[in-house]
Design an enzyme around this catalytic site. Structure first.
Site, PDB file in Angstrom:
ATOM      1  CD  GLU A  85      93.557  28.894  48.326  1.00 22.31           C
ATOM      2  OE1 GLU A  85      92.769  28.317  49.304  1.00 22.31           O
ATOM      3  OE2 GLU A  85      93.092  29.792  47.527  1.00 22.31           O
TER       4      GLU A  85
ATOM      5  CE  LYS B  57      90.133  29.851  45.716  1.00 21.46           C
ATOM      6  NZ  LYS B  57      90.672  30.593  46.724  1.00 21.46           N
TER       7      LYS B  57
ATOM      8  CB  CYS C  77      89.945  26.961  48.279  1.00 20.85           C
ATOM      9  SG  CYS C  77      89.674  27.362  50.116  1.00 20.85           S
TER      10      CYS C  77
ATOM     11  CB  SER D 147      89.259  26.949  54.406  1.00 28.97           C
ATOM     12  OG  SER D 147      87.964  27.219  54.808  1.00 28.97           O
TER      13      SER D 147
ATOM     14  CE  LYS E 156      84.799  28.177  56.327  1.00 28.25           C
ATOM     15  NZ  LYS E 156      86.116  29.034  56.230  1.00 28.25           N
TER      16      LYS E 156
ATOM     17  N   GLY F  15      93.617  44.806  86.368  1.00 29.16           N
ATOM     18  CA  GLY F  15      92.773  43.637  87.160  1.00 29.16           C
ATOM     19  C   GLY F  15      91.491  43.320  86.737  1.00 29.16           C
TER      20      GLY F  15
ATOM     21  CG  ASN G  82      88.262  59.381  76.166  1.00 34.95           C
ATOM     22  OD1 ASN G  82      87.845  58.222  76.275  1.00 34.95           O
ATOM     23  ND2 ASN G  82      87.397  60.164  75.287  1.00 34.95           N
TER      24      ASN G  82
ATOM     25  CD  GLU H 271      86.108  47.072  76.059  1.00 35.03           C
ATOM     26  OE1 GLU H 271      85.780  47.148  77.061  1.00 35.03           O
ATOM     27  OE2 GLU H 271      87.259  47.335  75.884  1.00 35.03           O
TER      28      GLU H 271
END
Lengths: 594, 594
Positions: free
Chosen positions: A44, A126, A162, A189, A195, A340, A414, A443
């Site tokens: 595709e 399509k 598809c 895809s 999947k 590390g 920060n 996180e």
């Protein structure tokens, strides 16, 4: 029964790079011809790359795609492959769609074409357009309304793209109505975990519905955030698997097929040209060659590749995605801040597998809170993998800021992360590597990350991995190395020590977060499965812990909204940011290229 | 002819804050009742806020919206407004849509309801779903398939939602088929430059098609990147404007209307309940009160507000958008790096108008390349506006980095911008203001900006303004101040001096960029109008200059792709980043609130 040798090219493509994509089509058509193929197929939107996103709305790009298709047909003929029908995906526009409010400008279509004897002999678009998950195709495309059927050596081959197979109705029953002897679907895809079995079951079901052998040709490689895993599949009309291509490997599946003969018009007892069948699709027939080939011994079976086991599959997806991202953005080398810890260690291992250790640059940026073992673990990682390593302490920069600002608590923590982000970008600007961000999904979901700090980077190789998966893949990678008699890349200490951001003395992740095994299971229910609080508690988790976790996710999302990661511009004043139209190598300006 | 007093509440709403939105509905219903209204309407998705994006796919939020709607009906009745029909937008789900591959999970709907006597007496869902520009509604919603008509005091009121009026067919002709005496459309239509006249012409056309008086109720305020400008409009069946609300002002349009009487069933000669009319819509009738009101003197006309002229309109949009963003994200104050240049000066002026100068914090961060006039201009801006001002030189931090890294050229220039970004974030983390990014659309389009540097910020107030518009609005704002006898906020020198980034000695923008008046016209054709190179040259620009400009835009887009502004996480592994489901105040966790 007529026979055909089918060549399915499971290859990569680059969005916007029409010239290179056309070159790849010529290269693999030559390969298919050398294998004696009678029909050749490409994925595709192979010619334009996938997904083109806003490029679809730029008429000069649509015209460039159409022109490239015509030029490709001529080129294939000139190269001596004119007799070999080639099915290829590209970007087209509907000639007949009337402009209408709400319809994409220029009526672009996600299209396919059959090239033969220097000409474009059949085009189609399509029919089913996906508009969920990673797909936005209602935004970009006008659906196709034909059922294309091309007769090759006496076999009627129905064509689809598809989503035409993923949704019920449309081209699958229409292929049966057309009396097709073979259904070929060209796809791009994207990879999702687990999947592959969904795909296999889908193709088996659709082949039985279509009543004919069905080939599902997949793309391989990576484009932006998407990974394409290959796994092309051919099944017969009873749903039995005939061939299956390997995952994450570029190549060509060549196989001989015995297929039912198309009869004279009306073909195969199927609906005639111009008839409207299932879902309003109009049969569009082209005959390239009526006569079946002289019978020959079936020689090529296409092969059957076993699935990778789960950890290897995910790891391979991460490697393939990173490799494609680096290459398609014109880089050769990557830069990683090495703490590390396990996250940056896994990212480094993936990077070494993707681009080679000689192209991986690691930099340790210790602060006064960095432990000796962290500095040692980063150096040990470099030693094991052979990546390029240096150390630049951030204390002088930290002291300079603290001399002007009285920062405390989170602001001070920060700051350290942002000094490192600035360092990485300075090195990247000076030396030309692309920066990788080490954040994992756990996180990022709970906001245990610093924007413009450890979030700095062009690509986050493990952003879709929960922390428990980070540990699992690190162990898997080390084990795989041992099995091959190689040095395991990740220091054992990076895996076994308690995770810590080391932004204040003695800090560990569990000061702020639940244990990762519990956290990740709650996150999966909340983030991936859209479950609500009550449903998660009902699944057996402590109500207070669920409430605390959900609050962290909500607050993190809230913070991401306070600080969207950057200022993009929108094409329309005062609108949602959409990607600007130019991607990768397609450029309006005359100086194209990398 | 029956009479009705209609109250159209042109008000703001916050995504996810069901409690506060319900409270606003009660407040404004009380206000409408005090004005003697007979029907009250609120904007599209007023109860949930708009756009809810991925929250639509979270079933616990859909259920929360449905429960909030039922509770609102009860609450309005308890407050004594049970007899007053209230039309309100909310989030619902289709009870009858069968799960289908490709359909949004849970079949959510962008819905409207009529509340009366403590109950939800009629519901309906948007029929035409927009999926272009800022809209993604195919992704989130299942379309409605009814033509809702509510009879109030003998008048049949047809109901519609936003796009139902923008696209041809559907509820507009269906309102005529239903014999409606009034068509009310509830909207959350985002601001675009010069859209107001489009809207007016649209409503006039649709009223004539529907054959009845048509009310277009708009939202006002801001949500994320969207600004809602108000501009509610009522026109009669001949397309004549009856009332028009002011732009950018929250309030209620109250007006008396003489409307045609609904006859007994089949109503008004229109299609009966249950009949399927235009575009497959099924008539859904509810009768609340058959008897027309006793005749009364028409008292309230709704008023007619003149349009703002262009510069004031755009400036007002920027102020309203910023004010909403700051408030809805729980902040009170903003932080801006002040360079003395025109971009940060205009951002500061907008911020002072949005949140008050006492809540605006400016910080000058001079480097060794900063000119004396720049420092002076920043201080002068602070003096004129009264914002909070301080100066923190970046030389110590710059020297610390240069002591460890041998940076040159662009890497050295970018370092300065990133040191300032880190400074702003440190102050924001320490003191709690939200950082504003000063970038304009011209420099962002051509990449004349530093990622993680001057691009740092939660909100870019002028990111959709080309540089020539920045100059024009700065002059307009100063002129407006003079006309009101106030001090013009922006120093004349910031407007008149040549723009410069001051990242190396003697640098000015025109070293790298074409003159802004030419640049901006090319950018508009290329970025906003999707024109290709040939078309732009044909429009009268120098071919070499066009090629150079397009190359800059392409390269900037290319760089943005190399360094996407941050790492977000996606709900599905290996997928496109979509916003996490939780926005603003709707939280699963028990501790709600700001």
């Amino acid at each position: 029964m007529p026979q055909l040798r089918l060549a399915l090219n499971q290859i990569d493509s680059t969005v916007g790079d029409l010239a290179a994509n056309a070159e790849a089509i010529v290269h693999w058509t030559r390969h298919a011809a050398e294998q004696g193929a009678h029909v050749v197929a490409f994925p595709e939107m192979m010619l334009t790359g996938y997904p083109v996103e806003d490029l679809a709305l730029r008429s000069s790009f649509v015209e460039a795609s159409r022109a490239a298709l015509r030029a490709l047909a001529v080129r294939l003929d000139e190269e001596g492959f004119g007799e070999l029908p080639v099915v290829v995906g590209y970007l087209d526009r509907s000639e007949k769609a009337q402009p209408r409010y709400g319809q994409p400008a220029g009526a672009p279509q996600n299209a396919g074409a059959v090239l033969h004897r220097g000409a474009v002999v059949l085009t189609f678009a399509k029919h089913h357009l996906p508009n969920y998950g990673v797909f936005d195709e209602f935004r970009y495309f006008v659906p196709g309304d034909t059922m294309p059927v091309v007769r090759v050596h006496g076999v009627d081959i129905a064509l689809a793209i598809c989503e035409d197979l993923w949704q019920d109705g449309g081209r699958v029953p229409a292929a049966r109505s057309a009396g097709a002897g073979l259904l070929v679907s060209i796809n791009a895809s994207p990879y999702e975990r687990e999947k592959d079995d969904t795909r296999l079951e889908l193709v088996r079901k659709r082949a039985q519905e279509a009543g004919c052998t069905t080939a599902y040709l997949a793309m391989i490689g990576g484009q932006d955030e998407l990974v394409f895993d290959g796994d092309s599949i051919v099944v017969d009309k009873d749903g039995e698997v005939v061939a299956r291509a390997p995952q994450f490997a570029e190549g060509c599946v060549v196989l001989d097929l015995d297929l039912p003969a198309a009869s004279a018009e009306p073909a195969s007892g199927g609906a005639a040209h111009g008839r409207v069948v299932d879902d309003g699709l109009r049969i569009d027939r082209v005959v390239l060659s009526e006569e079946p080939l002289p019978a020959y011994e079936l020689e090529v079976s296409g092969g059957y590749a076993d699935r990778l086991e789960d950890d290897e599959e995910v790891y391979s997806a991460l490697v393939v995605g990173l490799r494609a991202y680096v290459a398609k953005n014109g880089f050769r080398s990557v830069l990683i801040g090495l703490s590390g810890g396990i996250d940056s260690a896994l990212v480094a291992a993936i990077a070494c597998d993707a681009v080679g250790a000689q192209n991986v640059y690691g930099v340790a940026m210790p602060s006064k809170y960095s432990s000796d073992h962290s500095k040692g673990d980063a150096a040990e990682l470099a030693r094991r993998t052979g990546l390029n390593f240096r150390t630049i302490p951030i204390e002088p920069m930290f002291d300079a800021y603290m001399g002007s600002l009285a920062l405390t608590g989170l602001a001070e923590e920060n700051l350290q992360a942002r000094l490192r982000g600035t360092m990485l970008m300075a090195l990247s600007n000076q030396e030309g590597q692309i920066v990788l961000a080490p954040g994992n999904k756990s996180e990022l979901a709970v906001g245990y990350s610093t924007l413009y700090g450890d979030a700095v980077g062009a690509y986050g190789p493990i952003k879709d991995l929960y922390k428990t998966s980070v540990f699992r893949l690190a162990r898997w990678r080390n084990r795989a190395a041992e099995e091959r008699g190689q040095t395991p890349p990740i220091p054992e200490n990076s895996i076994s020590k308690p995770p810590s951001a080391e932004l204040r003395p003695g800090q560990v992740d569990t000061d702020s977060l639940p244990d990762y095994d519990v956290l990740d299971r709650i996150l999966e229910l909340y983030v991936d499965r859209d479950q609500g609080k009550d449903a998660i508690v009902a699944a057996g988790f402590d109500a207070e812990l669920v409430a605390r976790t959900l609050r962290m996710v909500d607050t993190a999302e809230y913070k991401r909204r306070q600080y969207p990661p950057g200022t993009k511009i929108s094409a329309k004043g005062f609108g949602k940011d959409r990607r600007l139209p130019i991607t990768n190598r397609w450029r309006e300006s005359p100086h194209q290229g990398g």
